[in-house]
Design a protein around this motif. Structure first.
Motif, PDB file in Angstrom:
ATOM      1  N   SER A 163       0.827  -1.199   0.000  1.00  0.00           N
ATOM      2  CA  SER A 163       0.000   0.000   0.000  1.00  0.00           C
ATOM      3  C   SER A 163       0.861   1.249   0.000  1.00  0.00           C
ATOM      4  O   SER A 163       0.646   2.180  -0.780  1.00  0.00           O
ATOM      5  CB  SER A 163      -0.899   0.015   1.231  1.00  0.00           C
ATOM      6  OG  SER A 163      -1.730  -1.102   1.224  1.00  0.00           O
ATOM      7  N   THR A 164       1.834   1.277   0.906  1.00  0.00           N
ATOM      8  CA  THR A 164       2.688   2.455   1.024  1.00  0.00           C
ATOM      9  C   THR A 164       3.413   2.724  -0.286  1.00  0.00           C
ATOM     10  O   THR A 164       3.477   3.861  -0.768  1.00  0.00           O
ATOM     11  CB  THR A 164       3.722   2.253   2.147  1.00  0.00           C
ATOM     12  OG1 THR A 164       3.061   1.675   3.262  1.00  0.00           O
ATOM     13  CG2 THR A 164       4.354   3.567   2.525  1.00  0.00           C
ATOM     14  N   LEU A 165       3.961   1.649  -0.861  1.00  0.00           N
ATOM     15  CA  LEU A 165       4.718   1.843  -2.092  1.00  0.00           C
ATOM     16  C   LEU A 165       3.817   2.310  -3.231  1.00  0.00           C
ATOM     17  O   LEU A 165       4.177   3.234  -3.977  1.00  0.00           O
ATOM     18  CB  LEU A 165       5.438   0.544  -2.483  1.00  0.00           C
ATOM     19  CG  LEU A 165       6.920   0.771  -2.783  1.00  0.00           C
ATOM     20  CD1 LEU A 165       7.653   1.114  -1.503  1.00  0.00           C
ATOM     21  CD2 LEU A 165       7.526  -0.437  -3.468  1.00  0.00           C
ATOM     22  N   ALA A 166       2.642   1.674  -3.342  1.00  0.00           N
ATOM     23  CA  ALA A 166       1.718   2.083  -4.411  1.00  0.00           C
ATOM     24  C   ALA A 166       1.343   3.545  -4.238  1.00  0.00           C
ATOM     25  O   ALA A 166       1.393   4.345  -5.185  1.00  0.00           O
ATOM     26  CB  ALA A 166       0.472   1.211  -4.399  1.00  0.00           C
ATOM     27  N   ALA A 167       0.984   3.926  -3.005  1.00  0.00           N
ATOM     28  CA  ALA A 167       0.600   5.311  -2.744  1.00  0.00           C
ATOM     29  C   ALA A 167       1.755   6.244  -3.044  1.00  0.00           C
ATOM     30  O   ALA A 167       1.579   7.299  -3.673  1.00  0.00           O
ATOM     31  CB  ALA A 167       0.141   5.456  -1.301  1.00  0.00           C
ATOM     32  N   ALA A 168       2.955   5.856  -2.620  1.00  0.00           N
ATOM     33  CA  ALA A 168       4.119   6.727  -2.792  1.00  0.00           C
ATOM     34  C   ALA A 168       4.427   6.929  -4.260  1.00  0.00           C
ATOM     35  O   ALA A 168       4.654   8.053  -4.724  1.00  0.00           O
ATOM     36  CB  ALA A 168       5.321   6.126  -2.057  1.00  0.00           C
ATOM     37  N   VAL A 169       4.440   5.828  -5.015  1.00  0.00           N
ATOM     38  CA  VAL A 169       4.792   5.945  -6.433  1.00  0.00           C
ATOM     39  C   VAL A 169       3.765   6.807  -7.171  1.00  0.00           C
ATOM     40  O   VAL A 169       4.114   7.703  -7.947  1.00  0.00           O
ATOM     41  CB  VAL A 169       4.903   4.549  -7.083  1.00  0.00           C
ATOM     42  CG1 VAL A 169       5.139   4.675  -8.578  1.00  0.00           C
ATOM     43  CG2 VAL A 169       6.026   3.753  -6.448  1.00  0.00           C
ATOM     44  N   VAL A 170       2.493   6.537  -6.893  1.00  0.00           N
ATOM     45  CA  VAL A 170       1.447   7.315  -7.573  1.00  0.00           C
ATOM     46  C   VAL A 170       1.561   8.792  -7.202  1.00  0.00           C
ATOM     47  O   VAL A 170       1.559   9.677  -8.070  1.00  0.00           O
ATOM     48  CB  VAL A 170       0.048   6.768  -7.221  1.00  0.00           C
ATOM     49  CG1 VAL A 170      -1.044   7.735  -7.665  1.00  0.00           C
ATOM     50  CG2 VAL A 170      -0.170   5.417  -7.876  1.00  0.00           C
ATOM     51  N   THR A 171       1.692   9.077  -5.906  1.00  0.00           N
ATOM     52  CA  THR A 171       1.785  10.474  -5.465  1.00  0.00           C
ATOM     53  C   THR A 171       2.966  11.180  -6.114  1.00  0.00           C
ATOM     54  O   THR A 171       2.842  12.289  -6.646  1.00  0.00           O
ATOM     55  CB  THR A 171       1.922  10.516  -3.934  1.00  0.00           C
ATOM     56  OG1 THR A 171       0.838   9.801  -3.365  1.00  0.00           O
ATOM     57  CG2 THR A 171       1.903  11.943  -3.436  1.00  0.00           C
ATOM     58  N   THR A 172       4.121  10.526  -6.090  1.00  0.00           N
ATOM     59  CA  THR A 172       5.312  11.132  -6.682  1.00  0.00           C
ATOM     60  C   THR A 172       5.098  11.403  -8.165  1.00  0.00           C
ATOM     61  O   THR A 172       5.412  12.490  -8.675  1.00  0.00           O
ATOM     62  CB  THR A 172       6.530  10.188  -6.509  1.00  0.00           C
ATOM     63  OG1 THR A 172       6.508   9.667  -5.191  1.00  0.00           O
ATOM     64  CG2 THR A 172       7.819  10.929  -6.760  1.00  0.00           C
ATOM     65  N   GLY A 173       4.558  10.394  -8.850  1.00  0.00           N
ATOM     66  CA  GLY A 173       4.341  10.540 -10.297  1.00  0.00           C
ATOM     67  C   GLY A 173       3.406  11.692 -10.614  1.00  0.00           C
ATOM     68  O   GLY A 173       3.681  12.514 -11.496  1.00  0.00           O
ATOM     69  N   ILE A 174       2.320  11.774  -9.860  1.00  0.00           N
ATOM     70  CA  ILE A 174       1.332  12.822 -10.130  1.00  0.00           C
ATOM     71  C   ILE A 174       1.942  14.199  -9.832  1.00  0.00           C
ATOM     72  O   ILE A 174       1.745  15.163 -10.569  1.00  0.00           O
ATOM     73  CB  ILE A 174       0.067  12.602  -9.263  1.00  0.00           C
ATOM     74  CG1 ILE A 174      -0.571  11.238  -9.570  1.00  0.00           C
ATOM     75  CG2 ILE A 174      -0.945  13.716  -9.485  1.00  0.00           C
ATOM     76  CD1 ILE A 174      -1.272  11.139 -10.886  1.00  0.00           C
TER      77      ILE A 174
END
Lengths: 426, 406
Positions: B94-105
């Motif tokens: 969860s953390t990684l998915a959230a982090a990657v998406v947030t960073t990308g956006i």
């Protein structure tokens, strides 16, 4: 699998109590949804939505009136020859508007689904209405309403053009007196202004009751109330109206003054001669005294009844006293008056009016002997006594003294009428 | 179309689509969803928005039943065994998915609020399609157990994360100024607490009722009545009290599995009779997808879809290796976590009403991505289960997620 041991029961009960407490407390202190939490439509959005809603209600209203118009339109017909609409008045009769001095004799009635030829018509040149007989139409619209309308009630005017049924919603205002061709009458006032194309159409209330028939009244068009239309239609059936319609003649008994003026001539005096009708074509003039019909003595207007009987075949011969002369005049009911109209057209394609005759009266003093005789501003003075007016001097001379009575002939709205100008009070 | 007609059509066409897709080795769930897409307003239009709205009650019940089933992974003995690894795995993916998406956006120039909201929503994995694929393929084994646990926890985590992000946005973004800091804090904080604690409390109470009563009820049909009544009550009360029906249903399942002596009986009755609900649920879910949104999602959508997948893969893999799980779990757990559906859409609706300023971007990205994930999710889950060799292992007339099955 873990089973709830009896010792656990207390534990579970506590948990349940805590849960209930949480739910109760939570729903008590939970924040009420703020109005700002809901997406608020902007002012322009609101205005647009309001407009849309209003427009929708207008559309619904228009649809309602269209439906209503469709319902009553079964009673509204088109009369192509008369150039007007008509309303089925009673079973077998259609009431319509009359414009030309003469109503078309062979009239076509365009109904919703078929064309019917009228079998006859009742009309008179001084009435704005005509009753057309069509054997196989049934009255559908109630002609009178039970409840008096109130100001603001919805009405719908329905008429028919060559393209089809047309309607216009309106609001009832009042019932007011109106004069149609000098005839006192009453009209239904509404928010609509009627035009030529609506003539002969009907004004209905939302229950489909007829509130008025759109007729030409003077310079404008008015929705004449059904009772008055009934009165006009029965007036059109009278002897006087039929005489007018057939020959363009209005006659009456002679007054004492007239008997004195005409030196004891006995008979029925011609009061009006409508221009273009067979009476005028035959040469009759206002002031002529009809003394005999086909050789039989005429003592009162009733003695003239045979001339309007439908069975009359032979053209009637009138014996007429004019001044000192005795004339025999034959009038043909079907005299071709249109021939005279076409006389005025040359091969060059020009049309013109014959030169105006007589002198136009600009004003009449109230209470004067001219006013008493019924002369009005706008009338044209054609003749005084025996003298056709040719010059202003002539007229001044003839009217200067006023010592003697004078029978004058005037022209007004396409009709000539005679009236006795009494002698001036000393 | 008339409601009953469309309902009949849904069931028959769902069945047909389920049969058809079996030939190409795709889970039936995908068939249902595709049937829904075809029938829905975006393609054939046989199901109108009104139809969907009228049948949303079926969706609510079906989702409640699904989460009730998922809740059974919280059975004490099972969770004691795998609970730690489930928690760690969930946290990691969860953390990684959230982090990657947030960073990308963020990288693509969106405001931090949008990035965080999308990151929080990216956590959710659809419980319904995951559970259905597991059932349909009769899977059992370490991956299956872990997967169910992760799905249960990660939805809770998603709700928590979303609530935290929403609270942060409300506290840090200068609003109209009408509300004081304290009031905003109270509103946001309470919502978070209420949605978790309140929902669990409600679920516990309903579960207690269910567990107590189920010992008196023996007949299969009656069990079903009891169950349907309890779930409807739970979902209805959740709506009434602004609670999360998702968490509450999960809690009902968890309470039930731990307290009822005959829980197995209840879950068995459920899995025998609920397929029509699920068929309707997935067809409706499909009909609500709008394939026309996919081209509109743009670079942000691609970032979301890819970022979420990468995060889930990497997180699952790293944590599984760290925990010393089997290579199958290490390699394929990520694939099984891709499905995304109802919760993401629900949170989008919440964003729409709460943060109108950020709603257009969030809605477009999430709704388009859900369309993609909803279609590839079940396929990918099936792939993971097949590769891990767990398909067909639960054949012995046991519902896959039943407790004490071994």
């Amino acid at each position: 699998m873990t089973r709830p041991a009896p010792a656990n029961a207390k534990y579970i009960f506590t948990l349940a109590a805590v849960s209930v407490l949480i739910l109760l407390l939570g729903s008590l202190v939970r924040p009420r949804p703020r109005s700002a939490d809901q997406p608020q439509p902007s002012e322009t959005d609101l205005a647009r939505l309001t407009r849309l809603t209003e427009r929708r209600s207008l559309d619904t209203r228009a649809g309602y009136f269209a439906q209503l118009a469709d319902d009553v339109a079964t009673s509204v017909v088109r009369m192509p020859d008369a150039g007007a609409s008509g309303v089925v008045w009673t079973t077998g009769t259609i009431a319509t508007a009359r414009f030309e001095p003469r109503f078309p004799t062979a009239t076509l009635v365009r109904m919703l689904d078929r064309d019917v030829r009228a079998s006859g018509a009742v009309w008179a040149p001084h009435l704005p209405v005509a009753g057309v007989q069509v054997p196989d139409v049934a009255q559908l619209v109630p002609a009178h309403r039970a409840v008096a309308p109130r100001s603001g009630d919805w009405l719908v005017a329905v008429w028919r053009t060559d393209q089809g049924r047309v309607f216009a919603p309106a609001n009832f205002l009042d019932v007011a007196p109106v004069s149609c061709d000098e005839l006192p009458s009453r009209e239904t006032l509404s928010t609509l202004v009627f035009t030529r194309s609506m003539a002969g159409g009907g004004l209905f209330d939302i229950n489909g009751n007829l509130m008025g028939l759109i007729l030409p009244c003077g310079e404008r068009y008015a929705a004449v109330v059904p009772e008055q239309v009934d009165a006009m239609l029965s007036e059109a059936e009278s002897f006087g109206s039929r005489l007018l319609a057939r020959y363009g003649l209005a006659v009456g008994p002679m007054t004492d003054d007239e008997t004195e003026y005409f030196k004891g001539a006995a008979g029925v005096i011609v009061r009006e001669v409508w221009i273009g009708f067979s009476g005028e074509v035959a040469g009759l003039r206002p002031g002529d005294i009809i003394v005999a019909l086909n050789g039989a003595v005429v003592a009162s207007a009733d003695d003239l009844r045979p001339v309007v009987a439908q069975t009359e075949r032979e053209p009637p011969v009138l014996s007429v006293q004019r001044d000192t002369a005795r004339l025999e005049i034959t009038i043909r009911a079907d005299a071709d008056t249109t021939a005279r109209e076409t006389d005025r057209q040359t091969t060059a394609g020009l049309m013109w009016e014959s030169p105006q005759k007589g002198y136009r009266i600009d004003a009449v003093l109230p209470g004067s002997r001219a006013a008493t005789a019924g002369i009005r501003p706008g009338d044209r003075l054609l003749r005084i006594g025996r003298t056709e007016l040719r010059s202003l001097d002539q007229m001044r001379r003839l009217l200067a003294t006023g010592r003697t009575a004078a029978f004058v002939e005037i022209e007004r709205d396409g009709r000539r009428r005679g009236t006795l100008l009494k002698q001036a009070e000393p | 179309m008339d409601q009953l007609t469309s309902l009949g059509l849904i069931l028959l066409l769902a069945l047909l689509a389920g049969h058809l897709v079996r030939f190409i080795r795709v889970p039936e769930v995908t068939g249902y969803i595709l049937a829904g897409v075809a029938l829905g307003p975006s393609l054939l239009g046989w199901l109108s928005q009104e139809n969907l709205l009228a049948m949303s009650v079926f969706s609510e019940v079906a989702l409640g039943l699904i989460l009730f089933s998922v809740g059974s992974v919280f059975e004490f003995s099972l969770f004691r065994r795998i609970g730690r690894q489930v928690l760690l795995l969930t946290l990691a993916e969860s953390t990684l998915a959230a982090a990657v998406v947030t960073t990308g956006i963020l990288y693509f120039g969106q405001p931090w609020q949008v990035a965080l909201l999308l990151g929080a929503i990216a956590i959710a994995t659809a419980p319904a399609s995951t559970l259905m694929v597991i059932r349909e393929s009769d899977s059992a084994g370490p991956l299956t157990d872990t997967l169910l646990g992760i799905v249960a926890v990660n939805n809770l985590l998603c709700i928590t994360a979303y609530s935290l992000v929403a609270a942060a946005i409300e506290l840090l973004t200068p609003a109209g100024g009408a509300a004081s800091f304290l009031e905003t804090f109270y509103r946001s904080g309470f919502l978070l607490l209420w949605q978790l604690v309140g929902s669990v409390a409600l679920g516990f109470l309903v579960g207690l009722l269910l567990a107590g009563w189920s010992s008196q009820v023996t007949e299969g049909g009656e069990v079903l009545i009891l169950l349907a009544g309890a779930i409807l009550l739970c979902v209805g009360l959740s709506h009434l009290l602004d609670l999360s029906p998702l968490v509450a249903s999960l809690a009902v399942g968890a309470t039930m599995v731990n307290l009822a002596e005959r829980s197995r009986h209840v879950f068995g009755a459920l899995s025998a009779t609920d397929p029509p609900f699920y068929a309707i649920f997935f067809v409706i879910a499909g009909a609500e997808l709008d394939a026309r949104l996919i081209p509109a999602m743009g670079a942000l959508g691609v970032v979301y879809v890819l970022g979420r997948a990468i995060g889930k893969f990497a997180g699952a893999k790293l944590a599984a290796r760290r925990l010393g799980l089997s290579t199958e779990v290490q390699n394929y757990l990520g694939f099984a976590l891709l499905a995304q559906a109802g919760l993401a859409v629900g949170l989008t609706l919440a964003v729409n009403s709460r943060f109108t300023g950020f709603a257009p971007v969030v809605s477009t990205v999430v709704l388009a991505s859900v369309t993609i994930y909803e279609m590839i999710g079940p396929v990918s889950t099936r792939f993971a289960l097949t590769r891990a060799g767990e398909v067909g292992l639960a054949k012995a007339a046991h519902d896959p997620m039943l407790p004490d099955r071994r």
